[in-house]
Design a protein around this motif. Structure first.
Motif, PDB file in Angstrom:
ATOM      1  N   ILE A 108      45.518  29.521  40.274  1.00  0.00           N
ATOM      2  CA  ILE A 108      45.608  28.304  39.463  1.00  0.00           C
ATOM      3  C   ILE A 108      44.233  27.881  38.975  1.00  0.00           C
ATOM      4  CG2 ILE A 108      47.697  27.473  40.609  1.00  0.00           C
ATOM      5  CD1 ILE A 108      45.941  25.668  42.325  1.00  0.00           C
ATOM      6  N   ALA A 109      43.221  28.699  39.207  1.00  0.00           N
ATOM      7  CA  ALA A 109      41.851  28.380  38.794  1.00  0.00           C
ATOM      8  C   ALA A 109      41.317  29.518  37.929  1.00  0.00           C
ATOM      9  CB  ALA A 109      40.941  28.179  40.012  1.00  0.00           C
ATOM     10  N   ASP A 110      40.741  29.170  36.785  1.00  0.00           N
ATOM     11  CA  ASP A 110      40.228  30.192  35.872  1.00  0.00           C
ATOM     12  C   ASP A 110      39.087  30.996  36.481  1.00  0.00           C
ATOM     13  OD1 ASP A 110      42.002  29.644  33.855  1.00  0.00           O
ATOM     14  OD2 ASP A 110      40.697  28.224  32.822  1.00  0.00           O
ATOM     15  N   ASN A 111      38.358  30.395  37.428  1.00  0.00           N
ATOM     16  CA  ASN A 111      37.181  31.081  37.963  1.00  0.00           C
ATOM     17  C   ASN A 111      37.481  31.906  39.206  1.00  0.00           C
ATOM     18  OD1 ASN A 111      37.650  29.000  39.765  1.00  0.00           O
ATOM     19  ND2 ASN A 111      35.493  28.564  40.123  1.00  0.00           N
ATOM     20  N   THR A 112      38.747  32.053  39.578  1.00  0.00           N
ATOM     21  CA  THR A 112      39.079  32.705  40.846  1.00  0.00           C
ATOM     22  C   THR A 112      40.145  33.774  40.652  1.00  0.00           C
ATOM     23  OG1 THR A 112      38.603  30.638  42.018  1.00  0.00           O
ATOM     24  CG2 THR A 112      39.824  32.325  43.220  1.00  0.00           C
ATOM     25  N   TRP A 113      39.881  34.942  41.251  1.00  0.00           N
ATOM     26  CA  TRP A 113      40.873  36.010  41.329  1.00  0.00           C
ATOM     27  C   TRP A 113      41.425  36.054  42.740  1.00  0.00           C
ATOM     28  CZ3 TRP A 113      37.049  40.005  38.894  1.00  0.00           C
ATOM     29  CH2 TRP A 113      37.094  39.897  37.492  1.00  0.00           C
ATOM     30  N   ILE A 114      42.728  36.248  42.868  1.00  0.00           N
ATOM     31  CA  ILE A 114      43.354  36.451  44.176  1.00  0.00           C
ATOM     32  C   ILE A 114      43.493  37.946  44.399  1.00  0.00           C
ATOM     33  CG2 ILE A 114      45.397  36.043  45.588  1.00  0.00           C
ATOM     34  CD1 ILE A 114      45.862  33.485  44.110  1.00  0.00           C
ATOM     35  N   GLY A 115      42.729  38.451  45.346  1.00  0.00           N
ATOM     36  CA  GLY A 115      42.736  39.880  45.604  1.00  0.00           C
ATOM     37  C   GLY A 115      43.723  40.268  46.684  1.00  0.00           C
ATOM     38  N   ARG A 116      43.513  41.425  47.246  1.00  0.00           N
ATOM     39  CA  ARG A 116      44.397  41.950  48.279  1.00  0.00           C
ATOM     40  C   ARG A 116      43.926  41.511  49.654  1.00  0.00           C
ATOM     41  NH1 ARG A 116      45.069  48.293  46.373  1.00  0.00           N
ATOM     42  NH2 ARG A 116      45.905  47.890  44.273  1.00  0.00           N
ATOM     43  N   ASP A 117      44.859  41.504  50.605  1.00  0.00           N
ATOM     44  CA  ASP A 117      44.558  41.260  52.021  1.00  0.00           C
ATOM     45  C   ASP A 117      43.844  39.932  52.236  1.00  0.00           C
ATOM     46  OD1 ASP A 117      45.554  43.872  52.533  1.00  0.00           O
ATOM     47  OD2 ASP A 117      43.604  44.702  51.985  1.00  0.00           O
ATOM     48  N   GLY A 118      44.168  38.908  51.435  1.00  0.00           N
ATOM     49  CA  GLY A 118      43.572  37.595  51.628  1.00  0.00           C
ATOM     50  C   GLY A 118      42.191  37.419  51.037  1.00  0.00           C
ATOM     51  N   TRP A 119      41.695  38.373  50.272  1.00  0.00           N
ATOM     52  CA  TRP A 119      40.366  38.274  49.675  1.00  0.00           C
ATOM     53  C   TRP A 119      40.442  37.488  48.371  1.00  0.00           C
ATOM     54  CZ3 TRP A 119      35.582  40.582  51.181  1.00  0.00           C
ATOM     55  CH2 TRP A 119      35.644  41.266  52.398  1.00  0.00           C
ATOM     56  N   LEU A 120      39.415  36.662  48.137  1.00  0.00           N
ATOM     57  CA  LEU A 120      39.270  35.914  46.893  1.00  0.00           C
ATOM     58  C   LEU A 120      37.969  36.327  46.224  1.00  0.00           C
ATOM     59  CD1 LEU A 120      40.311  32.346  48.129  1.00  0.00           C
ATOM     60  CD2 LEU A 120      41.763  34.108  47.108  1.00  0.00           C
ATOM     61  N   PHE A 121      37.970  36.361  44.883  1.00  0.00           N
ATOM     62  CA  PHE A 121      36.799  36.810  44.127  1.00  0.00           C
ATOM     63  C   PHE A 121      36.528  35.857  42.969  1.00  0.00           C
ATOM     64  CE2 PHE A 121      38.547  40.602  46.099  1.00  0.00           C
ATOM     65  CZ  PHE A 121      37.420  41.258  46.585  1.00  0.00           C
ATOM     66  N   MET A 122      35.256  35.786  42.600  1.00  0.00           N
ATOM     67  CA  MET A 122      34.873  35.053  41.404  1.00  0.00           C
ATOM     68  C   MET A 122      35.288  35.842  40.174  1.00  0.00           C
ATOM     69  SD  MET A 122      33.261  32.253  40.430  1.00  0.00           S
ATOM     70  CE  MET A 122      32.161  31.769  41.769  1.00  0.00           C
ATOM     71  N   ASN A 123      35.817  35.138  39.197  1.00  0.00           N
ATOM     72  CA  ASN A 123      36.204  35.763  37.927  1.00  0.00           C
ATOM     73  C   ASN A 123      34.940  36.197  37.190  1.00  0.00           C
ATOM     74  OD1 ASN A 123      37.054  36.428  35.358  1.00  0.00           O
ATOM     75  ND2 ASN A 123      38.408  34.685  35.135  1.00  0.00           N
ATOM     76  N   CYS A 124      34.721  37.506  37.067  1.00  0.00           N
ATOM     77  CA  CYS A 124      33.506  38.041  36.448  1.00  0.00           C
ATOM     78  C   CYS A 124      33.688  38.364  34.969  1.00  0.00           C
ATOM     79  CB  CYS A 124      33.053  39.308  37.183  1.00  0.00           C
ATOM     80  SG  CYS A 124      32.695  39.050  38.921  1.00  0.00           S
ATOM     81  N   ILE A 125      34.872  38.125  34.440  1.00  0.00           N
ATOM     82  CA  ILE A 125      35.141  38.464  33.045  1.00  0.00           C
ATOM     83  C   ILE A 125      35.107  37.232  32.159  1.00  0.00           C
ATOM     84  CG2 ILE A 125      36.836  39.422  31.462  1.00  0.00           C
ATOM     85  CD1 ILE A 125      37.743  41.284  33.630  1.00  0.00           C
ATOM     86  N   GLY A 126      35.748  36.166  32.589  1.00  0.00           N
ATOM     87  CA  GLY A 126      35.757  34.948  31.794  1.00  0.00           C
ATOM     88  C   GLY A 126      37.077  34.230  31.936  1.00  0.00           C
ATOM     89  N   PRO A 127      37.154  32.969  31.473  1.00  0.00           N
ATOM     90  CA  PRO A 127      38.375  32.175  31.654  1.00  0.00           C
ATOM     91  C   PRO A 127      39.618  32.821  31.086  1.00  0.00           C
ATOM     92  CG  PRO A 127      36.551  30.796  30.921  1.00  0.00           C
ATOM     93  CD  PRO A 127      36.078  32.213  30.838  1.00  0.00           C
ATOM     94  N   SER A 128      39.493  33.514  29.973  1.00  0.00           N
ATOM     95  CA  SER A 128      40.689  34.099  29.359  1.00  0.00           C
ATOM     96  C   SER A 128      41.170  35.341  30.088  1.00  0.00           C
ATOM     97  CB  SER A 128      40.402  34.456  27.901  1.00  0.00           C
ATOM     98  OG  SER A 128      39.480  35.527  27.836  1.00  0.00           O
ATOM     99  N   GLY A 129      40.290  35.953  30.889  1.00  0.00           N
ATOM    100  CA  GLY A 129      40.663  37.175  31.574  1.00  0.00           C
ATOM    101  C   GLY A 129      40.624  38.412  30.710  1.00  0.00           C
ATOM    102  N   HIS A 130      40.221  38.273  29.449  1.00  0.00           N
ATOM    103  CA  HIS A 130      40.171  39.414  28.536  1.00  0.00           C
ATOM    104  C   HIS A 130      38.715  39.636  28.112  1.00  0.00           C
ATOM    105  CE1 HIS A 130      44.524  39.512  28.283  1.00  0.00           C
ATOM    106  NE2 HIS A 130      44.512  38.217  28.045  1.00  0.00           N
ATOM    107  N   GLU A 131      38.216  40.799  28.485  1.00  0.00           N
ATOM    108  CA  GLU A 131      36.809  41.091  28.207  1.00  0.00           C
ATOM    109  C   GLU A 131      36.500  41.051  26.717  1.00  0.00           C
ATOM    110  OE1 GLU A 131      33.696  44.793  28.872  1.00  0.00           O
ATOM    111  OE2 GLU A 131      35.585  44.738  29.965  1.00  0.00           O
ATOM    112  N   ALA A 132      37.477  41.448  25.879  1.00  0.00           N
ATOM    113  CA  ALA A 132      37.231  41.502  24.440  1.00  0.00           C
ATOM    114  C   ALA A 132      36.992  40.127  23.843  1.00  0.00           C
ATOM    115  CB  ALA A 132      38.410  42.166  23.736  1.00  0.00           C
ATOM    116  N   LEU A 133      37.454  39.070  24.533  1.00  0.00           N
ATOM    117  CA  LEU A 133      37.308  37.715  24.013  1.00  0.00           C
ATOM    118  C   LEU A 133      36.054  37.024  24.545  1.00  0.00           C
ATOM    119  CD1 LEU A 133      41.020  36.511  24.270  1.00  0.00           C
ATOM    120  CD2 LEU A 133      39.842  37.529  22.313  1.00  0.00           C
TER     121      LEU A 133
END
Length: 323
Positions: A108-133
């Motif tokens: 529910i947060a643009d800056n956060t990715w929900i990974g596997r096994d309970g891991w959380l990551f910072m969104n390294c691509i951008g709010p839209s999630g599309h590198e091309a944008l």
């Protein structure tokens, strides 16, 4: 074709709809009215509350429309003001967090990715999630290279050597825990491009050393936070220290035994809090990291004993405004 002697056809409203259809219409109208009136009633008659995980202040009241520019910004300001004080907001956000995050695994947060096994990551691509944008990386790299070179020259004019160390993102250290779609389309390695564009600046990349340490040392980064642990920080510090030792023989970096290591249960847990998890839950996870007792032998009393000496440090989990 009807004649004047025939009664007019009944309208849809006057005809008796089937009971199931009528009940469906009533239910739809009732739900619509509920969602319209309850938030408004809560806004008018119930004090506003806020989730502690938001770590921000409520939006201020809009300006009185006494000038043209105040009239123009009034709708947007009122929308933000009302949205922060809508009735039962904390409960609704809590339900949203439980359904989307905990049940469906959706962020529910643009800056956060929900990974596997309970891991959380910072969104390294951008709010839209599309590198091309996203902004052109070439423009960003050129700007950073120019800024670093300008700083190096400014310091060199004053007899100061300039060394830059770039902390790697957790996603580059633990890519196996990233979401599947990110693994298929990983973010570009911008650091390699920066080093190539700023050849005069001394840039230290601790990622290879951290990846080597990962093979023998667990917990280099917190699972629910974007920051590294004390162990991960020391690996990077040692890498920087070795570089400095080679350039300045008089310098010596500290060995692990020279540090006074103490539990630090007041982690920021920035990614977990971005997903609406409570400060208590975040602190609990950090305590469990510092407590090496097997989970089966861990009790609430034991965890409380670990946390009690550091209670004053928990204040950094309270909402605050910084500049």
């Amino acid at each position: 074709m009807p004649t004047l002697l025939e009664p007019p056809a009944k309208s849809l409203l006057s005809t008796g709809l089937p009971t199931a259809s009528r009940m469906t219409n009533y239910l739809t109208l009732g739900i619509f009215g509920l969602f319209m009136t309850v938030p408004l009633a809560g806004f008018l008659f119930r004090p506003g509350d806020q989730l502690t995980s938001e770590n921000r202040s409520l939006k201020p009241a809009p300006y009185l429309p006494t000038a043209k520019w105040k009239i123009q910004v009034f709708p947007a300001m009122f929308d933000a003001y009302f949205g922060d004080r809508v009735g039962y907001r904390a409960e609704l956000l809590g339900m949203r967090q439980k359904v989307l995050v905990e049940a469906l695994g959706d962020s529910i947060a643009d800056n956060t990715w929900i990974g596997r096994d309970g891991w959380l990551f910072m969104n390294c691509i951008g709010p839209s999630g599309h590198e091309a944008l996203q902004p052109d990386p070439e423009v960003q790299l050129r700007a950073w290279a120019e800024a670093l070179e300008e700083r190096r020259k400014w310091l060199a004019d004053r007899g100061i050597r300039y060394v830059v160390m770039v902390a790697p993102e957790k996603s580059s250290v633990y890519p196996e825990h990233l979401p599947t779609w990110v693994q298929r389309h990983p973010p570009p390695n911008l650091l390699a491009g920066l080093i190539a564009r700023a050849p005069v600046v001394e840039i230290v990349d601790p990622l290879p050393a951290i990846l080597t340490a990962k093979t023998t040392t667990p917990d280099l980064y917190y699972r629910n936070d974007s920051h590294w642990t004390a162990v991960g920080a020391y690996v990077a510090y040692r890498e920087l220290g070795q570089v400095l030792e080679r350039k300045w023989p008089a310098y010596r970096y500290k060995q692990p035994e020279e540090f006074d290591l103490v539990p630090w249960p007041a982690g920021e847990c920035d990614l977990a809090r971005a997903l609406g998890r409570s400060p208590e839950e975040c602190v609990q996870q950090v305590i469990e990291y510092n407590d090496r007792t097997p989970p089966a032998e861990r009790s609430p009393e034991a965890l409380a004993a670990i946390m009690e000496p550091h209670a004053d440090r928990l204040r950094n989990l309270e909402p605050r405004l910084t500049e």
